[in-house]
Scaffold this active site. Structure first.
Site, PDB file in Angstrom:
ATOM      1  N   LYS A   1       0.870  -1.182   0.000  1.00 34.33           N
ATOM      2  CA  LYS A   1       0.000   0.000   0.000  1.00 34.33           C
ATOM      3  C   LYS A   1       0.905   1.230   0.000  1.00 34.33           C
ATOM      4  CE  LYS A   1      -4.188   1.428   2.396  1.00 34.33           C
ATOM      5  NZ  LYS A   1      -4.964   1.713   1.212  1.00 34.33           N
TER       6      LYS A   1
HETATM    7  N1  PPE Z   1      -7.750  -1.863  -2.504  1.00 37.78           N
HETATM    8  C1  PPE Z   1      -7.146  -0.672  -2.458  1.00 37.78           C
HETATM    9  C2  PPE Z   1      -6.419  -0.205  -3.656  1.00 37.78           C
HETATM   10  C3  PPE Z   1      -7.237   0.102  -1.308  1.00 37.78           C
HETATM   11  O1  PPE Z   1      -6.634   1.287  -1.284  1.00 37.78           O
HETATM   12  C4  PPE Z   1      -7.964  -0.364  -0.197  1.00 37.78           C
HETATM   13  C5  PPE Z   1      -8.075   0.461   1.040  1.00 37.78           C
HETATM   14  C6  PPE Z   1      -8.586  -1.628  -0.284  1.00 37.78           C
HETATM   15  C7  PPE Z   1      -8.443  -2.357  -1.434  1.00 37.78           C
HETATM   16  C8  PPE Z   1      -9.335  -2.230   0.869  1.00 37.78           C
HETATM   17  O2  PPE Z   1      -8.471  -2.602   1.900  1.00 37.78           O
HETATM   18  P1  PPE Z   1      -8.904  -2.608   3.424  1.00 37.78           P
HETATM   19  O3  PPE Z   1      -9.086  -1.207   3.831  1.00 37.78           O
HETATM   20  O4  PPE Z   1      -7.784  -3.285   4.110  1.00 37.78           O
HETATM   21  O5  PPE Z   1     -10.181  -3.384   3.494  1.00 37.78           O
HETATM   22  N2  PPE Z   1      -8.103   1.851   0.805  1.00 37.78           N
HETATM   23  C9  PPE Z   1      -7.838   2.781   1.879  1.00 37.78           C
HETATM   24  C10 PPE Z   1      -7.581   4.163   1.348  1.00 37.78           C
HETATM   25  C11 PPE Z   1      -8.748   4.853   0.760  1.00 37.78           C
HETATM   26  C12 PPE Z   1      -8.502   6.300   0.508  1.00 37.78           C
HETATM   27  O6  PPE Z   1      -9.361   6.910  -0.064  1.00 37.78           O
HETATM   28  O7  PPE Z   1      -7.475   6.841   0.888  1.00 37.78           O
HETATM   29  C13 PPE Z   1      -8.957   2.764   2.903  1.00 37.78           C
HETATM   30  O8  PPE Z   1     -10.053   2.275   2.640  1.00 37.78           O
HETATM   31  O9  PPE Z   1      -8.717   3.262   3.999  1.00 37.78           O
END
Ligand code: PPE
Length: 306
Positions: free
Chosen positions: A159
């Protein structure tokens, strides 16, 4: 919407005033996207604010840093404690939490190894990410003309801040075309995920979500939803999804920390419709879990006052 200010932000081991949490313009991460981060939520529970799967998020932060050979100058235990402290001092019952590990000021150029590594943890109240209507009735999504990068170009498993230029382009393209959210495909032609959320579909009564090898982040909400699906007795699998599978899905939804669990009502104008029974059930169970209203999932909550 402007960011709602709170009192303190944790920076490199100390709590500083919100307005003093600044960096130099020659911060390496501003130029090269050299940072890794997390998005976490704390929810109000009957025992005070609780951070959802905090340890799992901090573990993923360290894995993201490891992929980029960034040495985090704090231990996981220290960052877990610092996160709880930041929620506590700002007296927030519920909030979004943004830990960031980034290369700071002191060196320029593409070799990141001599750069100082800095860490911050900011918290702020953040309501529904895609809106209340989206949670109830779902969003309109569009398959993006932008693809997720190949894992040998940029690893989607990490990330990393720079990685989000890809997501932002897909998001803007979708918004300008009149949709709420985008779905990105992998270079191999499989469905990957949304711009900041994992994707799920239901086909023949079975819940399916794409694997990391298709360019999806290993979502902590995604993993929680798979556990919930198992416990509810739904058939569920991590498997590759084709574009045509999206168009014929019986139900579809996306998951993420910021977005939570949001139904999808159409994909490229193919109607999925109002949220179906499986989507409703997992969504309802997820919200009960995060609020501490489901005993079975109490282990997912890390209380800030204990
Ligand atoms: N894919 C991506 C690309 C992603 O950034 C997130 C979280 C997820 C999947 C889901 O992961 P999880 O939060 O562990 O269930 N994205 C973060 C950032 C969003 C933002 O706008 O900044 C979040 O949801 O916090």
């Amino acid at each position: 919407m402007p960011l709602p200010k709170v009192d303190k932000i944790w920076m490199d081991g100390a709590l500083v005033d919100w307005d003093d949490a600044n960096v130099h313009v020659l911060t390496h991460a501003l130029h090269y996207g050299s940072g890794v981060f997390e998005g976490i939520r704390a929810y109000a529970t009957s025992e005070g604010p609780a951070v959802f799967r905090l340890t799992d998020h901090i573990r993923r932060l360290f894995n993201s840093a490891k992929i980029y050979l960034i040495e985090v100058p704090f231990s996981a235990e220290q960052l877990i404690e610092a996160t709880k402290e930041t929620v506590r001092v700002n007296a927030l019952e519920s909030c979004y939490i943004r830990p960031l590990v980034y290369l700071g000021y002191g060196e320029m150029g593409l070799n990141p190894l001599p750069c100082p590594v800095q860490v911050s943890i900011a918290v702020w109240p953040w309501g529904t990410y895609l809106g209340d209507l989206a949670l109830q009735h779902g969003v309109k999504v569009k398959i993006s003309s932008w693809q997720r990068p190949d894992p040998n170009s940029m690893p989607p498993a990490a990330k990393a801040t720079g990685m989000y230029l890809n997501s932002s382009m897909a998001k803007v393209e979708a918004l300008k075309a009149g949709y709420d959210e985008a779905i990105l495909m992998s270079p191999q032609g499989y469905v990957s995920e949304c711009t900041g959320e994992n994707l799920f579909i239901v086909k023949d009564g079975r819940i399916i979500t794409p694997p990391t090898s298709a360019g999806a982040l290993e979502g902590i909400t995604q993993r929680s939803i798979m556990t919930i699906a198992r416990d509810l007795g739904f058939e569920h699998v991590v498997a590759n999804i084709l574009r045509s599978d999206l168009y014929t899905a019986e139900e579809a939804f996306l998951t993420g920390t910021a977005a939570e669990v949001v139904p999808i009502r159409s994909i490229d104008d193919r109607v999925v419709g109002e949220p179906g029974p499986i989507t409703r059930k997992v969504q309802e169970t997820f919200f009960a879990a995060v609020k501490g209203e489901a005993d079975r999932y109490k282990d997912w909550l890390e209380h800030v006052n204990t």
